[in-house]
Design a protein around this motif. Sequence first.
Motif, short mmCIF file in Angstrom:
data_model
loop_
_atom_site.label_atom_id
_atom_site.label_comp_id
_atom_site.label_asym_id
_atom_site.label_seq_id
_atom_site.Cartn_x
_atom_site.Cartn_y
_atom_site.Cartn_z
N VAL A 63 36.81 43.89 47.06
CA VAL A 63 35.47 43.03 47.22
C VAL A 63 34.73 43.59 48.37
N ASP A 64 35.15 44.17 49.36
CA ASP A 64 34.20 44.77 50.39
C ASP A 64 33.54 45.91 50.02
N ALA A 65 34.36 46.71 49.17
CA ALA A 65 33.94 47.94 48.58
C ALA A 65 32.74 47.57 47.73
N LEU A 66 32.87 46.75 46.80
CA LEU A 66 31.91 46.29 45.63
C LEU A 66 30.60 45.76 46.32
N GLU A 67 30.80 44.86 47.46
CA GLU A 67 29.79 44.45 48.28
C GLU A 67 28.63 45.42 48.98
N ASP A 68 29.40 46.42 49.16
CA ASP A 68 28.80 47.40 50.09
C ASP A 68 27.85 48.26 49.22
N ASP A 69 28.07 48.28 47.83
CA ASP A 69 27.22 48.95 47.17
C ASP A 69 25.71 48.40 46.84
N ASP A 70 24.79 49.19 47.00
CA ASP A 70 23.34 48.57 47.05
C ASP A 70 23.03 47.88 45.79
N ASP A 71 23.64 48.41 44.65
CA ASP A 71 23.31 47.87 43.26
C ASP A 71 24.09 46.45 43.08
N VAL A 72 25.14 46.06 43.87
CA VAL A 72 25.85 44.79 43.80
C VAL A 72 24.87 43.88 44.41
N GLN A 73 25.00 42.58 43.52
CA GLN A 73 24.21 41.36 44.06
C GLN A 73 25.25 40.30 44.45
N THR A 74 26.27 40.22 43.64
CA THR A 74 27.34 39.27 44.01
C THR A 74 28.67 39.59 43.49
N VAL A 75 29.89 39.24 44.10
CA VAL A 75 31.04 39.47 43.56
C VAL A 75 31.87 38.14 43.89
N THR A 76 32.31 37.57 42.54
CA THR A 76 33.03 36.46 42.56
C THR A 76 34.45 36.66 42.02
N THR A 77 35.38 35.88 42.51
CA THR A 77 36.76 36.03 41.98
C THR A 77 37.53 34.55 41.67
N ASN A 78 38.44 34.29 40.90
CA ASN A 78 39.14 33.33 40.95
C ASN A 78 40.51 33.18 41.76
N PHE A 79 40.65 33.66 43.02
CA PHE A 79 41.66 33.61 43.68
C PHE A 79 41.78 32.32 44.22
N GLU A 80 43.24 31.78 44.43
CA GLU A 80 43.75 30.70 44.95
C GLU A 80 44.72 31.03 46.07
N ALA A 81 44.66 30.83 47.30
CA ALA A 81 45.46 31.06 48.17
C ALA A 81 45.76 29.99 49.43
N SER A 82 47.08 29.93 49.97
CA SER A 82 47.33 28.97 50.80
C SER A 82 46.61 29.01 52.30
N ASP A 83 46.36 27.83 52.93
CA ASP A 83 45.72 28.03 54.22
C ASP A 83 46.75 28.99 55.24
N GLU A 84 48.10 29.24 54.97
CA GLU A 84 48.76 30.05 56.03
C GLU A 84 48.25 31.28 55.47
N VAL A 85 48.12 31.81 54.22
CA VAL A 85 47.86 33.01 53.80
C VAL A 85 46.24 33.36 54.42
N MET A 86 45.36 32.34 54.13
CA MET A 86 43.82 32.79 54.60
C MET A 86 43.77 32.72 56.11
N SER A 87 44.80 31.92 56.86
CA SER A 87 44.73 32.12 58.30
C SER A 87 45.22 33.55 58.71
N GLN A 88 46.40 33.98 58.18
CA GLN A 88 46.74 35.48 58.58
C GLN A 88 45.78 36.41 58.21
N LEU A 89 45.00 36.17 57.00
CA LEU A 89 43.87 37.34 56.71
C LEU A 89 42.79 37.33 57.69
N GLY A 90 42.44 35.92 58.07
CA GLY A 90 41.50 36.05 59.01
C GLY A 90 41.73 36.45 60.58
N ASP A 91 43.01 36.60 60.68
CA ASP A 91 43.65 37.24 62.08
C ASP A 91 43.43 38.59 62.20
N GLU A 92 43.36 39.25 60.96
CA GLU A 92 43.27 40.98 61.03
C GLU A 92 42.14 41.17 61.59
#
Length: 250
Positions: free
Chosen positions: A221-250
């Motif tokens: 997603v980061d790579a796609l959003e960095d492209d000048d031609d890309v307006q939005t990127v949307t996904t259908n992920f679902e993740a637990s609060d624990e996973v999102m918390s760990q991800l935010g700590d990185e």
Amino acid sequence: MAGHSKWANIQHRKGRQDKLRSKLFSKLSKEITVAAKMGDPDPEKNPRLRNGCERSQGPVYAPRTTLSVRSKKAVGGEGEAYEEIRYEGYGPNGVAVIVETMTDNRNRTASNVRSLFTKCGGNLGETGSVGFMFDRKGAVSYAASVGDADTVMMAAIEAGAEDVESTDEGHLIWCGDTDLNEVSTALEAELGESESTKLIWRPSISTEMGLEDMQKLMKLVDALEDDDDVQTVTTNFEASDEVMSQLGDE
């Protein structure tokens, strides 16, 4: 109307927008150019143009005077010729990804998007390959300070909205894509100016993600959003609060 849903939209992830500030001017300018060319030059009569102008407000975005000039140029036929193209594909663990672009070079954009999917472990599919997992919806967001859940719920019902999600952080009001202008106008009269008003893809089917898969997905997603031609990127992920918390700590 349902309560808070479990799915989360990649583009709302905290901190990511800060990294994109230098690119927001270009993205918003393209949106306003296309909206002005396709519809009425008056934002009050052109929901898409109005939404683009509303999103442009604030110091981190493009100056409204500059965007107004672009809008007038587009109406006069002087603006750049952009084409809207949607790409669909799969990321880690089969998560669905929709990429919306605006480009003046279809071949360049297609090549870039395909390359990014491949490099980041995804697979670019045909149009419609994942679109069935999403509904096109209007989304109007308000800060929690505008009122409690019941107050916002009643305002949303009166405005003709379909659903409301209220949390400690704020309120997200959903409506049909063709009803966005009417609903947002009615809400503004009752609750005041919204934080954002836009059309988005709302997942109807979600994909559960673990930490490792989420890390890979963020890279894509980061790579796609960095492209000048890309307006939005949307996904259908679902993740637990624990996973999102760990991800935010990185």
